[in-house]
Design an enzyme around this catalytic site. Structure first.
Site, PDB file in Angstrom:
ATOM      1  N   ARG A   1       6.184 -11.431  -1.658  1.00 27.87           N
ATOM      2  CA  ARG A   1       7.629 -11.340  -1.871  1.00 27.87           C
ATOM      3  C   ARG A   1       8.106 -12.607  -2.566  1.00 27.87           C
ATOM      4  O   ARG A   1       7.576 -13.700  -2.326  1.00 27.87           O
ATOM      5  CB  ARG A   1       8.371 -11.197  -0.534  1.00 27.87           C
ATOM      6  CG  ARG A   1       8.252  -9.816   0.099  1.00 27.87           C
ATOM      7  CD  ARG A   1       8.995  -8.741  -0.702  1.00 27.87           C
ATOM      8  NE  ARG A   1       8.901  -7.424  -0.106  1.00 27.87           N
ATOM      9  CZ  ARG A   1       7.997  -6.491  -0.462  1.00 27.87           C
ATOM     10  NH1 ARG A   1       7.115  -6.731  -1.412  1.00 27.87           N
ATOM     11  NH2 ARG A   1       7.998  -5.314   0.114  1.00 27.87           N
TER      12      ARG A   1
ATOM     13  N   HIS B   1       6.643  -6.451 -10.547  1.00 26.61           N
ATOM     14  CA  HIS B   1       6.424  -5.854  -9.215  1.00 26.61           C
ATOM     15  C   HIS B   1       5.598  -4.561  -9.343  1.00 26.61           C
ATOM     16  O   HIS B   1       6.072  -3.472  -8.979  1.00 26.61           O
ATOM     17  CB  HIS B   1       7.764  -5.578  -8.517  1.00 26.61           C
ATOM     18  CG  HIS B   1       7.641  -5.495  -7.019  1.00 26.61           C
ATOM     19  ND1 HIS B   1       8.551  -6.027  -6.153  1.00 26.61           N
ATOM     20  CD2 HIS B   1       6.690  -4.920  -6.228  1.00 26.61           C
ATOM     21  CE1 HIS B   1       8.187  -5.778  -4.894  1.00 26.61           C
ATOM     22  NE2 HIS B   1       7.055  -5.106  -4.921  1.00 26.61           N
TER      23      HIS B   1
HETATM   24  P1  NAP Z   1       0.055  -6.358   7.099  1.00 26.09           P
HETATM   25  O1  NAP Z   1      -1.037  -5.358   7.239  1.00 26.09           O
HETATM   26  O2  NAP Z   1       1.197  -6.320   8.050  1.00 26.09           O
HETATM   27  O3  NAP Z   1      -0.661  -7.787   7.178  1.00 26.09           O
HETATM   28  C1  NAP Z   1       0.040  -8.974   7.246  1.00 26.09           C
HETATM   29  C2  NAP Z   1      -0.936 -10.132   7.402  1.00 26.09           C
HETATM   30  O4  NAP Z   1      -0.193 -11.349   7.355  1.00 26.09           O
HETATM   31  C3  NAP Z   1      -1.673 -10.105   8.758  1.00 26.09           C
HETATM   32  O5  NAP Z   1      -2.993 -10.558   8.598  1.00 26.09           O
HETATM   33  C4  NAP Z   1      -0.866 -11.104   9.595  1.00 26.09           C
HETATM   34  O6  NAP Z   1      -1.617 -11.744  10.617  1.00 26.09           O
HETATM   35  C5  NAP Z   1      -0.510 -12.108   8.519  1.00 26.09           C
HETATM   36  N1  NAP Z   1       0.665 -12.898   8.952  1.00 26.09           N
HETATM   37  C6  NAP Z   1       1.902 -12.474   9.240  1.00 26.09           C
HETATM   38  N2  NAP Z   1       2.678 -13.501   9.628  1.00 26.09           N
HETATM   39  C7  NAP Z   1       1.902 -14.603   9.590  1.00 26.09           C
HETATM   40  C8  NAP Z   1       2.113 -15.962   9.897  1.00 26.09           C
HETATM   41  N3  NAP Z   1       3.302 -16.407  10.315  1.00 26.09           N
HETATM   42  N4  NAP Z   1       1.079 -16.824   9.758  1.00 26.09           N
HETATM   43  C9  NAP Z   1      -0.136 -16.381   9.347  1.00 26.09           C
HETATM   44  N5  NAP Z   1      -0.412 -15.090   9.032  1.00 26.09           N
HETATM   45  C10 NAP Z   1       0.599 -14.214   9.158  1.00 26.09           C
HETATM   46  O7  NAP Z   1       0.694  -6.302   5.646  1.00 26.09           O
HETATM   47  P2  NAP Z   1       0.058  -5.645   4.321  1.00 26.09           P
HETATM   48  O8  NAP Z   1       0.179  -4.179   4.382  1.00 26.09           O
HETATM   49  O9  NAP Z   1      -1.263  -6.261   4.065  1.00 26.09           O
HETATM   50  O10 NAP Z   1       1.122  -6.152   3.230  1.00 26.09           O
HETATM   51  C11 NAP Z   1       1.432  -7.520   3.043  1.00 26.09           C
HETATM   52  C12 NAP Z   1       2.658  -7.667   2.164  1.00 26.09           C
HETATM   53  O11 NAP Z   1       2.340  -7.373   0.813  1.00 26.09           O
HETATM   54  C13 NAP Z   1       3.809  -6.711   2.458  1.00 26.09           C
HETATM   55  O12 NAP Z   1       4.565  -7.128   3.579  1.00 26.09           O
HETATM   56  C14 NAP Z   1       4.602  -6.748   1.178  1.00 26.09           C
HETATM   57  O13 NAP Z   1       5.571  -7.761   1.230  1.00 26.09           O
HETATM   58  C15 NAP Z   1       3.548  -7.097   0.123  1.00 26.09           C
HETATM   59  N6  NAP Z   1       3.325  -5.987  -0.830  1.00 26.09           N
HETATM   60  C16 NAP Z   1       3.577  -6.187  -2.144  1.00 26.09           C
HETATM   61  C17 NAP Z   1       3.346  -5.171  -3.045  1.00 26.09           C
HETATM   62  C18 NAP Z   1       3.577  -5.360  -4.513  1.00 26.09           C
HETATM   63  O14 NAP Z   1       3.499  -4.391  -5.272  1.00 26.09           O
HETATM   64  N7  NAP Z   1       3.823  -6.565  -4.976  1.00 26.09           N
HETATM   65  C19 NAP Z   1       2.849  -3.943  -2.598  1.00 26.09           C
HETATM   66  C20 NAP Z   1       2.599  -3.770  -1.263  1.00 26.09           C
HETATM   67  C21 NAP Z   1       2.835  -4.809  -0.363  1.00 26.09           C
HETATM   68  P3  NAP Z   1      -2.242 -10.916  11.833  1.00 26.09           P
HETATM   69  O15 NAP Z   1      -3.393 -10.137  11.223  1.00 26.09           O
HETATM   70  O16 NAP Z   1      -2.695 -11.952  12.782  1.00 26.09           O
HETATM   71  O17 NAP Z   1      -1.154 -10.024  12.337  1.00 26.09           O
HETATM   72  C1  GLV Z   2       5.972  -3.163  -2.342  1.00 23.32           C
HETATM   73  O1  GLV Z   2       6.387  -4.232  -2.591  1.00 23.32           O
HETATM   74  C2  GLV Z   2       5.653  -2.705  -1.025  1.00 23.32           C
HETATM   75  O2  GLV Z   2       5.974  -3.415  -0.059  1.00 23.32           O
HETATM   76  O3  GLV Z   2       5.064  -1.618  -0.913  1.00 23.32           O
END
Ligand code: NAP
Ligand code: GLV
Length: 309
Positions: free
Chosen positions: A224, A272
């Site tokens: 983000r 994005h």
């Molecule tokens: P997720 O499965 O919820 O994983 C989040 C990871 O971050 C987990 O490993 C979590 O630790 C870690 N985390 C959270 N808070 C933390 C902290 N304070 N300190 C250290 N580690 C922390 O999320 P995801 O599905 O992988 O997605 C991640 C992010 O990618 C989304 O929230 C979104 O903002 C972004 N995204 C972007 C796009 C794009 O097109 N640019 C697309 C999709 C997603 P734990 O494992 O210990 O819980």
């Molecule tokens: C995109 O940014 C998503 O969170 O899926």
């Protein structure tokens, strides 16, 4: 009862077609055509205007049309007991891993340096490392970060990952907590941000973080825009602490025309696109979440509202 949909993306009609096909017996209402608020028992939304969910007295659950849920948590009126689910789609992890791997390789192969040399007609071999001598550090080892880490490791890079809780991922050196972050940053030459946006991660890509990386490291932010302190990135690029940044997400989207990132020679801007949600696969996952909710079963991939992700 009816499902509320809000899809503000250009392919909204494709989403609606896919959701209608996956839920042939459900009544679908598309925001702002809500009808009677009491009719809505489920919502599948992205960036619904704040306050709307709290006006739906019979709402049983809500799903994000994307992986991130910061758009829900930014709603001050989000009902505190409402079950909220993320979108966890393996296709999105594959898309993200492709983007991350591609840009890791771009920095590793010094493609930008050679492009700059070409613009000036310079034929010069630059020092090069092999992948096992290069460390990639991934902030966030969740659904997306873990798949990215495995793929980057599979390309031969020394790969590290940081999460809130301790984790084990084959082929990846893992770190957690504040001390773990410092240890990972010390060795990271290409830093990838895949954290959710929460109170704890807001502004984490700042001067203090950049200062702990080896000089000349590169940044890839696909999480983000609010993870990044824009002015600190510009300063780190100016001083040479960072050699480049690939940014897919921004504090304001679309990135305003006057923003300095557009014309910065060490920044690559993408709009994005690193992992777009796919209506064909998402509709099946969302329909399953709806059916679970209707039969009183907990949804998968529920958000911990107190942790913010
Ligand atoms: P997720 O499965 O919820 O994983 C989040 C990871 O971050 C987990 O490993 C979590 O630790 C870690 N985390 C959270 N808070 C933390 C902290 N304070 N300190 C250290 N580690 C922390 O999320 P995801 O599905 O992988 O997605 C991640 C992010 O990618 C989304 O929230 C979104 O903002 C972004 N995204 C972007 C796009 C794009 O097109 N640019 C697309 C999709 C997603 P734990 O494992 O210990 O819980
Ligand atoms: C995109 O940014 C998503 O969170 O899926």
């Amino acid at each position: 009862m009816a499902i509320l949909i809000h899809c503000p993306w250009p392919n909204a009609t494709v989403w609606l077609d896919r959701l209608r096909a996956a839920l042939p017996d459900a009544e679908i209402r598309v925001w702002p055509e809500l009808g009677a608020p009491g009719d809505i028992d489920f919502a599948m939304v992205w960036k619904l205007p704040p306050g709307v969910l709290s006006t739906l007295p019979n709402l049983k659950g809500v799903c994000s049309l994307g992986a991130g849920v910061d758009h829900f948590l930014a709603d001050p009126d989000l009902p505190p007991a409402l079950p909220v689910a993320r979108l966890v789609d393996p296709l999105m992890a594959d898309r993200m891993a492709e983007y991350v791997s591609g840009h890791v390789l771009r920095y590793h192969l010094r493609s930008d340096d050679y492009a700059a040399q070409q613009r000036h007609g310079v034929w010069e071999r630059l020092p090069q490392k092999d992948a096992p001598a290069r460390t990639v550090g991934i902030l966030g080892l969740g659904h997306l970060g873990t798949v990215c880490a495995r793929q980057v490791s599979g390309l031969g890079f020394r790969t590290c990952g940081w999460s809130r809780s301790a984790k084990q991922v084959a082929g990846v050196e893992t770190f957690h907590g504040t001390d773990g972050l410092a240890s990972m940053l010390r060795r990271t030459e290409i830093l990838v941000c895949l954290l959710p946006l929460t109170a704890a991660t807001h502004g984490i890509l700042n001067a203090g973080t950049f200062g702990q990386l080896p000089q000349g490291a590169a940044l890839i932010n696909v999480a983000r825009g609010d993870h990044l302190v824009d002015a600190d990135l510009l300063a780190a690029l100016a001083s040479g602490q960072l050699r480049g940044a690939t940014l897919d997400v921004f504090r304001d989207e679309p990135l305003p025309a006057a923003h300095g990132f557009w014309r910065h020679e060490k920044i690559l801007v993408t709009p994005h696109v690193s992992s777009l949600s796919e209506p064909a696969t998402a509709a099946v996952i969302l329909a399953e979440q709806y059916h679970r909710c209707r039969r009183g079963a907990p949804m998968r991939d529920l958000v911990d509202l107190s942790a913010g992700y």
